[in-house]
Scaffold this active site. Structure first.
Site, mmCIF file in Angstrom:
data_model
loop_
_atom_site.group_PDB
_atom_site.id
_atom_site.type_symbol
_atom_site.label_atom_id
_atom_site.label_comp_id
_atom_site.label_asym_id
_atom_site.label_seq_id
_atom_site.Cartn_x
_atom_site.Cartn_y
_atom_site.Cartn_z
ATOM 1 N N GLY A 12 -6.953 40.584 5.309
ATOM 2 C CA GLY A 12 -5.592 40.384 4.811
ATOM 3 C C GLY A 12 -5.230 41.534 3.895
ATOM 4 O O GLY A 12 -4.888 41.334 2.725
ATOM 5 N N GLY A 16 1.019 42.346 0.292
ATOM 6 C CA GLY A 16 0.813 41.695 -1.007
ATOM 7 C C GLY A 16 -0.435 42.130 -1.769
ATOM 8 O O GLY A 16 -0.683 43.331 -1.956
ATOM 9 N N ILE A 17 -1.205 41.145 -2.192
ATOM 10 C CA ILE A 17 -2.390 41.384 -3.026
ATOM 11 C C ILE A 17 -3.424 42.232 -2.277
ATOM 12 O O ILE A 17 -4.043 43.131 -2.851
ATOM 13 C CB ILE A 17 -3.007 40.022 -3.451
ATOM 14 C CG1 ILE A 17 -2.058 39.279 -4.397
ATOM 15 C CG2 ILE A 17 -4.385 40.201 -4.064
ATOM 16 C CD1 ILE A 17 -2.393 37.800 -4.610
ATOM 17 N N GLY A 18 -3.600 41.964 -0.990
ATOM 18 C CA GLY A 18 -4.591 42.708 -0.203
ATOM 19 C C GLY A 18 -4.214 44.175 -0.058
ATOM 20 O O GLY A 18 -5.070 45.068 -0.167
ATOM 21 N N SER A 135 -6.774 30.261 -5.770
ATOM 22 C CA SER A 135 -5.415 30.034 -6.277
ATOM 23 C C SER A 135 -5.466 28.995 -7.387
ATOM 24 O O SER A 135 -6.324 28.098 -7.357
ATOM 25 C CB SER A 135 -4.524 29.496 -5.153
ATOM 26 O OG SER A 135 -3.281 29.067 -5.681
ATOM 27 N N TYR A 148 -2.694 23.066 1.041
ATOM 28 C CA TYR A 148 -3.089 24.356 0.463
ATOM 29 C C TYR A 148 -4.051 24.143 -0.711
ATOM 30 O O TYR A 148 -5.094 24.803 -0.808
ATOM 31 C CB TYR A 148 -1.829 25.088 0.008
ATOM 32 C CG TYR A 148 -2.051 26.455 -0.596
ATOM 33 C CD1 TYR A 148 -2.145 27.584 0.205
ATOM 34 C CD2 TYR A 148 -2.124 26.627 -1.980
ATOM 35 C CE1 TYR A 148 -2.323 28.847 -0.363
ATOM 36 C CE2 TYR A 148 -2.297 27.879 -2.546
ATOM 37 C CZ TYR A 148 -2.393 28.985 -1.736
ATOM 38 O OH TYR A 148 -2.570 30.233 -2.292
HETATM 39 N N1 LIG Z 1 1.443 35.142 -4.031
HETATM 40 C C1 LIG Z 1 1.031 34.122 -4.761
HETATM 41 O O1 LIG Z 1 1.778 33.586 -5.563
HETATM 42 C C2 LIG Z 1 -0.371 33.610 -4.603
HETATM 43 C C3 LIG Z 1 -0.839 32.695 -5.557
HETATM 44 C C4 LIG Z 1 -2.126 32.224 -5.444
HETATM 45 C C5 LIG Z 1 -2.930 32.634 -4.409
HETATM 46 N N2 LIG Z 1 -2.461 33.512 -3.487
HETATM 47 C C6 LIG Z 1 -3.356 33.916 -2.406
HETATM 48 O O2 LIG Z 1 -3.417 35.318 -2.337
HETATM 49 C C7 LIG Z 1 -3.789 35.709 -1.022
HETATM 50 C C8 LIG Z 1 -2.887 36.828 -0.567
HETATM 51 O O3 LIG Z 1 -1.569 36.366 -0.499
HETATM 52 P P1 LIG Z 1 -0.302 37.250 -0.908
HETATM 53 O O4 LIG Z 1 0.370 36.560 -2.007
HETATM 54 O O5 LIG Z 1 -0.665 38.658 -1.047
HETATM 55 O O6 LIG Z 1 0.613 36.981 0.378
HETATM 56 P P2 LIG Z 1 1.026 37.842 1.646
HETATM 57 O O7 LIG Z 1 1.734 39.074 1.205
HETATM 58 O O8 LIG Z 1 1.709 36.884 2.532
HETATM 59 O O9 LIG Z 1 -0.364 38.285 2.275
HETATM 60 C C9 LIG Z 1 -1.163 37.408 3.023
HETATM 61 C C10 LIG Z 1 -2.179 38.244 3.763
HETATM 62 O O10 LIG Z 1 -3.018 37.388 4.542
HETATM 63 C C11 LIG Z 1 -2.977 37.813 5.896
HETATM 64 N N3 LIG Z 1 -3.157 36.687 6.779
HETATM 65 C C12 LIG Z 1 -2.530 35.490 6.755
HETATM 66 N N4 LIG Z 1 -2.961 34.722 7.757
HETATM 67 C C13 LIG Z 1 -3.876 35.440 8.427
HETATM 68 C C14 LIG Z 1 -4.683 35.189 9.549
HETATM 69 N N5 LIG Z 1 -4.628 34.024 10.210
HETATM 70 N N6 LIG Z 1 -5.520 36.162 9.964
HETATM 71 C C15 LIG Z 1 -5.584 37.353 9.320
HETATM 72 N N7 LIG Z 1 -4.842 37.643 8.255
HETATM 73 C C16 LIG Z 1 -3.992 36.697 7.816
HETATM 74 C C17 LIG Z 1 -1.616 38.450 6.065
HETATM 75 O O11 LIG Z 1 -1.596 39.280 7.198
HETATM 76 P P3 LIG Z 1 -0.327 39.190 8.222
HETATM 77 O O12 LIG Z 1 0.850 39.572 7.385
HETATM 78 O O13 LIG Z 1 -0.657 40.191 9.268
HETATM 79 O O14 LIG Z 1 -0.297 37.778 8.696
HETATM 80 C C18 LIG Z 1 -1.507 39.202 4.745
HETATM 81 O O15 LIG Z 1 -2.240 40.396 4.782
HETATM 82 C C19 LIG Z 1 -3.723 34.443 -0.165
HETATM 83 O O16 LIG Z 1 -5.028 33.951 0.023
HETATM 84 C C20 LIG Z 1 -2.916 33.495 -1.025
HETATM 85 O O17 LIG Z 1 -3.216 32.160 -0.757
HETATM 86 C C21 LIG Z 1 -1.199 34.020 -3.571
#
Ligand SMILES: NC(=O)c1ccc[n+]([C@@H]2O[C@H](COP(=O)([O-])OP(=O)(O)OC[C@H]3O[C@@H](n4cnc5c(N)ncnc54)[C@H](OP(=O)(O)O)[C@@H]3O)[C@@H](O)[C@H]2O)c1
Length: 249
Positions: A12, A16-18, A135, A148
């Protein structure tokens, strides 16, 4: 240059974070591999991050994950840092929650994360570091967040148990648990209108003592800490990066 000659796999890493973490690892000379589902953003990230390689591999598809790990084995022969970050949201109050919603979130956020670690381990050894994104949703109560929250809570426990299993092998395993972070995640909830997203965002900010969303780079800094020798005596830790939301909110 904490990651010079280190092979870093970010699951991922195209958003975003990744993505912020991938850029930060690359800025410290890491050899960066990223995965995601969306080919266009994978390609864009690889262009942006000098020397990075991208793979389309769905966390829920264990055969695709195996193929991706084999490609890294052929390319670099090992993984020094594994960042298991991929995740999806999924808000639904209990009366509306479907088994399909539940399975989708759990197949990616919990089952996918655990088996990704299992698969990557064959390329990891002493000195290796695993960082997993949890999270505050796995620890605090947010109505509508049962699927979630349960997946992230389960992941937090799995991470501790995996850390215990790997400590004797010299592999550290830690978790970062963000609060509300400004990324595309919030806008990806199917069936939630733009207005509802804006209201949810305001509600989340109100619950953060620092009264703002966090930035992806603020999480990335903690990820790089856990992944580096700076955290050489740290394993099974779970760091909340949430502006005080969980403890003070
Ligand atoms: N943003 C927040 O407020 C928040 C808070 C707490 C925890 N988190 C956690 O932080 C992590 C990153 O989230 P983010 O906020 O950076 O959101 P994001 O921008 O939506 O990024 C999510 C990442 O996960 C990948 N992903 C999702 N489903 C996938 C799958 N089935 N197979 C492979 N890759 C997949 C996406 O790739 P694609 O775009 O190609 O699908 C994307 O790179 C997640 O685990 C999320 O639960 C986020």
């Amino acid at each position: 240059m904490r990651f010079k000659d280190k092979v870093v796999l970010i699951l991922g890493g195209n958003s975003g974070i990744g993505l912020a973490s991938a850029k930060a690892f690359a800025a410290e000379s890491g050899i960066v591999h990223i995965t995601g589902r969306d080919q266009a953003t994978i390609d864009a990230a690889v262009v942006e991050i000098d020397g990075a390689r991208g793979y389309r591999a769905d966390m829920a598809d264990l055969a695709a994950m195996e193929e991706m790990i084999s490609a890294i084995e052929a390319q670099d022969g090992r993984i020094d840092v594994l960042f298991v970050n991929a995740g999806v949201g999924g808000f639904a109050p209990i009366r509306e929650l479907t088994p399909e919603d539940w399975d989708k979130v759990h197949d990616i956020n919990l089952r996918g994360a655990v088996f990704a670690i299992q698969k990557a381990l064959r390329l990891m050894g002493r000195g290796g570091a695993i960082v997993v994104t949890g999270s505050i949703g796995g620890h605090g109560v947010l109505p509508g967040n049962a699927a979630y929250g349960a997946a992230k809570a389960g992941l937090a426990m799995a991470v501790k148990i995996i850390a215990a299993e790997l400590v004797g092998e010299g592999i550290r395993v830690n978790m970062v648990s963000p609060g509300p972070i400004e990324t595309p995640l919030l806008h990806r909830n199917p069936g939630i209108s733009g207005e509802a997203v804006a209201a949810l965002r305001e509600q989340m900010i109100a619950a953060v003592p620092m009264r703002r969303m966090g930035q992806a780079e603020e999480v990335a800094r903690a990820v790089l800490f856990f992944a580096s020798e700076d955290a050489s005596f740290v394993t099974a830790a779970n760091l909340f990066i949430d502006g005080g939301a969980l403890e003070l909110g």
